[in-house]
Design an enzyme around this catalytic site. Structure first.
Site, PDB file in Angstrom:
ATOM      1  N   LYS A  23       0.998  -0.992   0.013  1.00 29.26           N
ATOM      2  CA  LYS A  23       0.099  -0.093   0.051  1.00 29.26           C
ATOM      3  C   LYS A  23       0.935   1.448   0.079  1.00 29.26           C
ATOM      4  CE  LYS A  23      -3.609   2.293   3.016  1.00 29.26           C
ATOM      5  NZ  LYS A  23      -4.592   2.753   1.903  1.00 29.26           N
ATOM      6  N   THR A  26      -2.500   6.759   0.163  1.00 30.22           N
ATOM      7  CA  THR A  26      -3.816   6.792   0.818  1.00 30.22           C
ATOM      8  C   THR A  26      -4.701   8.007   0.431  1.00 30.22           C
ATOM      9  OG1 THR A  26      -4.619   6.886   3.262  1.00 30.22           O
ATOM     10  CG2 THR A  26      -2.758   8.377   2.820  1.00 30.22           C
ATOM     11  N   GLU A  76      -3.364   0.809  -3.683  1.00 29.59           N
ATOM     12  CA  GLU A  76      -4.075   0.454  -2.439  1.00 29.59           C
ATOM     13  C   GLU A  76      -3.950  -0.673  -2.173  1.00 29.59           C
ATOM     14  OE1 GLU A  76      -5.332   2.472  -0.013  1.00 29.59           O
ATOM     15  OE2 GLU A  76      -5.987   4.575  -0.698  1.00 29.59           O
TER      16      GLU A  76
END
Length: 106
Positions: A23, A26, A76
């Site tokens: 990841k 954000t 993500e």
């Protein structure tokens, strides 16, 4: 309320993906758009405020909900359908967001 500008929280379900480097972005609303490129941040779990990592911000880019694409989903570590669902869960009425790209500081 004074914000700790060198702190960011993530839901604990994202901890493993962040620590594994899977990841790398954000997506946040305007209230968390103040981060700056090259800024180092302490990462805590949203639910329990437990520290688990240090990250460095690479970029902060405005985006609207409709512009979210497969590349964002990949960053993500989820599908585009999942990503849009998660964003709607957290921000049911917003359409303007910021993509905060980051890297783990080892």
């Amino acid at each position: 309320m004074i914000q700790n500008t060198n702190k960011i929280t993530f839901f604990s379900r994202f901890e493993a993906d962040i620590l594994a480097g899977n990841k790398t972005i954000t997506i946040r609303d305007k209230s968390e758009s103040y981060f700056q490129p090259q800024q180092a941040l302490k990462v805590f779990t949203h639910e329990t405020d437990r520290f688990f990592a240090d990250i460095r911000v690479i970029s902060v880019t405005p985006i609207c909900f409709e512009q979210l694409n497969e590349q964002h989903a990949k960053q993500e570590n989820m599908s585009l359908v999942e990503l849009k669902h998660v964003i709607r869960e957290i921000y049911p009425n917003d359409n303007d967001f910021f993509v905060i790209e980051f890297e783990l500081i080892e």
